[in-house]
Structure formats: C-alpha cells, structure tokens
Design an enzyme around this catalytic site. Structure first.
Site, PDB file in Angstrom:
ATOM      1  N   CYS A 445      27.740  22.542   5.874  1.00  0.00           N
ATOM      2  CA  CYS A 445      27.054  22.757   4.884  1.00  0.00           C
ATOM      3  C   CYS A 445      25.552  21.660   4.982  1.00  0.00           C
ATOM      4  O   CYS A 445      24.704  22.163   4.587  1.00  0.00           O
ATOM      5  CB  CYS A 445      27.678  22.691   3.392  1.00  0.00           C
ATOM      6  N   HIS A 587      29.606  19.004  -1.146  1.00  0.00           N
ATOM      7  CA  HIS A 587      28.721  20.119  -0.712  1.00  0.00           C
ATOM      8  C   HIS A 587      27.323  20.073  -0.784  1.00  0.00           C
ATOM      9  O   HIS A 587      26.827  19.233  -1.827  1.00  0.00           O
ATOM     10  CB  HIS A 587      29.127  21.340  -1.577  1.00  0.00           C
TER      11      HIS A 587
END
Length: 710
Positions: A445, A587
């Site tokens: 990510c 994230h």
C-alpha cells in the site's frame, strides 16, 4: 534381521522361539529337551547371484558367528545375540516388555526400571558396579511388535473422544464418558498368572491376524476434516520435561480443551498463529468467516498454542500484529470494508494506458553515478483530480467519489481525529481540500500510494519495490548511518534509554533490507525516507498518532506522521513540490487535491502563470494543535529547536505563511507539464461518468415539465 537356524516351540504358549533362546521369550518357560522344529534350516544351494552358495551356520565357510541372510543386499551383517545378552534383559513390571540392560525406562510404557536384583540379572547389571557395555542391536523387531500389540490390546477406546483408557477404568478419564458395555466382553483383563498371559497372547494374535496385522487409528473427527489446518503448530510440544504423572495430567487437560473447541475457535487460533508466522491467508480466513476481531485469547487457548513468548492472556489479533510489526495484517484487521459500491479508479478503466505508464516509469528510472549510487526518477508528475468533476450532476459526483475515494479513510482522517482538512482557511478560502484515494489493502500500500500520488497507478509489477531494494542495497552505508543516528536519538528523546550492540543494529538493518525485497511485506519509516530520494522530492505523511482498537483503546505509537526530505541529495538536484500521503491503522493512502480553472485566483486555483496553467495546493506543515511536523532522519548537526527545523523546511520546500499565520508548503501541478499518458488516462476515465450525465439531465427535465403541467 532374521536369525537363521531352527526355531523351537514352547510347550506352554506355543510361541516360536529362536534357537539361541534357552527360555521362552513370552512366558519365560524353560526350553524342553525335545524341541519341535517349525522352520527348516537353510541348506546349501545356489545363491542369489546364481553361482554363490549359502552355508548353514556352523558349517565350514559359514562365517563363524557372522550370519548372512539371503537378502543381505538390503541388510547389514550383524552378530547373533548371545544367550547371556538375551537373558540380561529386564522385564517391565507394568507391561512385561523385555528391555535391553542399558534402558532405565521401559521402551513401551516408559515405566521406571526397578533396581532390585533378580535371578535373571547378569553380574554386570548388579553387584559388580561396572557399567555394562553397549548392547548389540536387536536382531528381530518382532519382539517389539508383539509386546506393543499386547500392551495396546489392554486399552479400551472411548467412543466420544477416542482416548485410549486403561482396562480397569469404568469411565473415560478425559471426558467422563461411561465405558460401553459391549467392550467389557471383548477387552482384556490384566493378567495375573502365566496361563492368563498365554490366553492374552493367543487372543491378541488372533486379533492381529483378522485385521491384517495392522492396528487402525481412530477415525478423524469431522471438525478436523473440514478445517484441514496445520494442527501441529498449535499442539503441545512432545518433548516436554516432567514426570509421567504431570505429562498425563497435561495431556488430559489439553484433550478436554480440544474437545470443547468449535470451528470458529480453531480458525481464531490459526489466525493467531498466522499473525506470528506472517500467514495473511489465515487472518483473512478468520475475518471472512465472520470472526470477532476484538476477541481475546483465554488462558486455555494460550496453553494450547504453547508459545509463551508470543501469546499472552487477553491479547487480540491486533495486539499480536503490533507486537510482531505486521503492518499488512493491521490493514486487514483494522480497516472495515463498509463500502458497498464497486471501485472504479482510472488505472482500472484504462489497462492499455496503465501498462504504457508503467513502461514510462521504468524508463525514467536512472542510477546516479558516484559514491551515493541511488536510483531516481527523471520526470516530475503530480496526480490531481480533474476540475471537470464539478461540472457533473450531484448524483453523478456522489457516485464518482464513492468509487474513487476511500470513505473510511477520509472519515477517520477528518472526523475521528483532525488530521487533514481541519483548517477552514485552507479547505474553504484557499481551496486546498485533500481527498484520500482508494488503495489496495495489501503490503504494497505504501508503494501504491506513492505511485497514485504521482502517476495515478499501482505498483503492480513491483518496479518501485525493486528500485527501493536496489537503492537501499547500493547505498546501504549512507542510509544506515542516518537510520542508526535517528533511532538512537528517538530512543533517548522518549526516555527509552536503551543501547544496542553493533551486532544488534546490523541485525535490525538486515531485517529492513529484507522487507524491501519481499513483495507484499509491510514497509517502515526508513523506506519512506528512501522513496523521497527516489522521487527527488519531499513526502509529507498525515497520519494517526496511535494504534487504537475498536473500543478506542490506545495500543501503541505509530511514528509515521511527519516530513521526509531527500537530505542525502543536493538541494539543486531535487524538486520542492511535495506529495502527501495518509496513514490510518497500518494502511497508506494517496492524498490528492482537485484542479481548479483558476478563474478567481483562490488557493489551489491561483493561476500564478496563466500561460502554464499551474495549480497550487497548500499543504500544512503543522498539525491541528499548530505544532510543527517532525522531520525524520535528521543528523546530529541538523537537529535543533523549532526555529532551526522551520529554516530547514524552507530550504527544501516552497513555503509561505497564510493570513492565519499557518506555515504551509506549496504543491504545484500543471496540466501542460503533466505527462500526456496520465492526462489521457484521466480523460478516458472521466468519459464514463460524462455518459451518465444526459440520463440524469433528462430525468431532471421530465420532473420540471411535470411541475409546469400541475
């Protein structure tokens, strides 16, 4: 090894003994004077090779005490156990198994050897005090098989939990299930005299003959067949040290715990072990089955997992992910997928253009010559949302934002904790609102968000990851010095007061290098610092400061928020226009602005150069409390007070102070200077929403006509 010669049959139990035995191996009866020959000796004849003859033992050329079997090509030569060696074995008082003299426990039931002298003991085992020599290998494993069969035949199997109980027990010692009445007639009682031993052996021999000589294992439970998971990593270690009674109690307790386990419980334990071992599939399997992420480990489950250094009572999957630094698993565990709309981002709509952009990125990567041989990008590209979105109807705009943005990340960064868009001056008057693009919840990510903020695509082919690894490897000394100095200062400033040996620093650095080379592996602050050098531009991370559970408990400090400058490059070699990333619960997401036509000279739409159509976004360099963002990986000479850090920011970024007294950095982007492939990809993606516009306009027109008729 098969012993050659004539076997003799015992007149009491009819057991066939080897010719060297002077007593029956089973009932210890003396060998009769007249023995019954049950096996013909090998006679002289042609060997296996067609010309060689096999000699019977004792004949001329027979090899003396060394015997050779006809299948000696697969078996080694051994000496036949002498009468003294065979008679020196000691019989177990529990299972009557004959053990070798050196054994201090019974090989079959692990019962302690009784040191009382018996008539069968040899002078070497008692009285002399000298240690007996190493016993020879047993020439026939049939003794072991028969004794093992006789011992196991005395147990009865519980029909509920398949535990093998001793014959005297009336209930299962594990689950308290009563013993079936049908088994009492067929189970063997404990022998008391030699005659009963004979009957036991006959019955056991009959059973083994009916079943083909193999003992069937209890059927596997349906729960274990459905899960098909590796139970070995959550079993109790077989080599535990302790007394026989303690081991038996532990075994019973573990059996009881396992019998109470359900499918969800096994999935949870498998997920806990998966977090420790880095198995993301086990975590996803538990979450997809509807498992509770906030579930805590109980004392029994910790005992079953049998890893005190990894699992603690009360720990959740999130606690384990933080302890073992599983950033990719934190993203799966803590990011709730509440969006029902399917995602539609520019990179998905235009696969051909996306592949061309990836080739352009690979072609624009070069390695700098010299001591600092780091890779860098030659093109300056900044991705922004097109201003044409505002021309779409509100319903179409809402659909577009649902499909391109991450609503959960946007909500967490804006509402749960004021991290972005907290300033009305920047968001309203200066049109510098930031949008969190939807990103894959994988270990890549960070790399995906960097390419999204610049080129609008993912790092699907791991081009950026490979470049990151090569840069870290080729410039390891440069980055290692910065990393070590920064980590040492950080530990001292937060009162940790720990110091590592050089070997420990090297081990931690080797781990950071290994993460960069593994696709899907989560990355750390050091990797962001290296990415800033590859992009040749600053990276600003706006992120949550603490890991929090669903109940709002603070679990740890994230340390990601701050400014990452390409400090190892010359300032003249770098661009001052930064990119912005968002960090939420393990994230990363790309934070981008929206273009503006520049007709009113406000903020992001400020047309500083009408010939070039430059759009400017103002990125705050302070948090919501007006504290300056940390600058990561500063050296001892660069560290200082807030004024010195602000001066450093002004040197590496285009900074200004707003009317409200806020220090901001200018992010500049241009349609004309942007890469044509990126512009073409965005236009093709936007055309799909433009086609929805006539339908929405037609429905609005029909409603207006209906109102006029009324």
């Amino acid at each position: 090894m098969t012993e050659l010669g004539v076997k003799w049959a015992c007149e009491y139990c009819t057991y066939e003994n080897w010719p060297s035995a002077i007593k029956c191996t089973m009932c210890r009866a003396p060998r009769p004077s007249g023995t019954i020959i049950t096996e013909e000796p090998f006679k002289s004849g042609p060997g296996l090779d067609g010309g060689r003859e096999w000699d019977a033992p004792g004949t001329e050329g027979g090899g003396g005490a060394l015997l050779i079997c006809p299948d000696s090509s697969a078996r080694p030569r051994v000496k036949v156990a002498s009468v003294a060696e065979t008679s020196s074995k000691w019989s177990c008082q529990m299972c009557t198994y004959l053990n070798w003299p050196r054994a201090i426990r019974c090989t079959q039931c692990l019962c302690q050897r009784q040191r009382t002298r018996s008539p069968t003991d040899s002078p070497h085992t008692s009285g002399s005090g000298s240690r007996p020599g190493p016993p020879p290998q047993d020439p026939c494993e049939e003794y072991n098989d028969r004794n093992r069969l006789n011992t196991r035949a005395q147990h009865w199997t519980c029909s509920a939990c398949t535990y093998e109980n001793w014959p005297k027990t009336r209930k299962c010692v594990v689950c308290d299930h009563p013993r079936p009445n049908g088994q009492e007639a067929i189970e063997l009682a404990e022998p008391e005299d030699p005659s009963s031993i004979i009957n036991e052996q006959d019955r056991a021999r009959w059973r083994s003959g009916c079943s083909g000589g193999q003992r069937r294992s209890p059927p596997t439970s349906k729960r274990e067949q459905e899960l098909k998971m590796d139970f070995q990593r959550i079993e109790l270690a077989a080599g535990a040290v302790g007394s026989k009674e303690e081991l038996e109690v532990d075994f019973k307790k573990l059996k009881q715990i396992k019998n109470r386990m359900r499918k969800t419980d096994w999935l949870f334990l498998n997920a806990c072990a998966g977090v420790v071992e880095g198995d993301l599939a086990a975590v996803e399997a538990y979450k997809s089955s509807g498992g509770d992420i906030a579930r805590q480990l109980t004392a029994d489950e910790v005992r079953l997992l049998n890893r005190p250094s990894a699992f603690d009572d009360g720990f959740t999957l999130v606690h384990l992910a933080i302890r073992f630094q599983r950033q990719d698993m934190l993203a799966v565990l803590l990011t709730e997928v509440s969006q029902q709309a399917s995602k539609c981002i520019p990179a998905m709509v235009c696969p051909e253009l996306t592949e061309q952009i990836r080739r352009e990125i690979a072609a624009s990567l070069h390695q700098r010559k010299g001591d600092f041989a780091c890779y860098f990008l030659t093109d300056l590209v900044t991705f922004t949302l097109p201003a044409d979105i505002e021309d779409l109807p509100p319903s179409v705009q809402e659909k577009l934002f649902d499909e391109v943005l991450d609503r959960d990340v946007q909500k967490e960064l804006e509402e749960e904790s004021p991290i972005i868009n907290w300033s009305l001056e920047l968001g309203t008057r200066l049109d510098s609102r930031l949008y969190a693009l939807w990103n894959r919840t994988a270990g890549d990510c960070l790399l995906d968000s960097v390419l999204q903020a610049t080129w609008g695509i993912y790092d699907k082919d791991s081009v950026l990851r490979k470049t990151l690894h090569d840069s870290l490897h080729d410039c390891s000394h440069w980055f290692y010095t910065r990393w070590k100095e920064w980590e040492s200062w950080y530990s001292q400033s937060f009162g940790l007061h720990f110091s590592l040996r050089e070997e420990q620093w090297q081990e931690d650095w080797a781990f950071i290098l290994s993460l960069a080379s593994q696709p899907g592996a989560s990355l750390e602050q050091t990797h962001i610092f290296v990415l800033a050098h590859i992009l040749r531009r600053p990276i600003i991370v706006y992120g949550v400061k603490y890991y929090k559970s669903f109940r709002g408990e603070t679990l740890g400090y994230t340390r990601f928020q701050g400014v990452y400058l390409p400090l190892l490059w010359e300032q003249s070699f770098c661009w001052k226009s930064p990119i912005a990333l968002g960090y939420t619960r393990g994230h990363f997401s790309a934070l981008v602005a929206m273009e503006n036509d520049g007709y009113d000279n406000r903020g992001a739409g400020a047309n500083l150069n009408t010939d070039d159509d430059v759009t400017v976004t103002f990125l705050p360099l302070v948090d919501s409390e007006r504290k300056l963002l940390h600058i990561h990986f500063l050296s001892a000479q660069e560290m200082g007070n807030e004024e010195q850090q602000e001066k450093l920011l002004r040197e590496w970024l285009d900074c200004c102070v707003t009317d409200g007294g806020m220090l901001v950095a200018l992010q500049k982007s241009s349609r004309r200077r942007n890469h044509p492939l990126v512009t073409q990809m965005v236009e093709k993606w936007l055309d799909g929403y433009r086609q929805i516009r006539p339908c929405a306009s037609l429905s609005d027109g029909e409603e207006d006509e209906d109102e006029d008729d009324e």
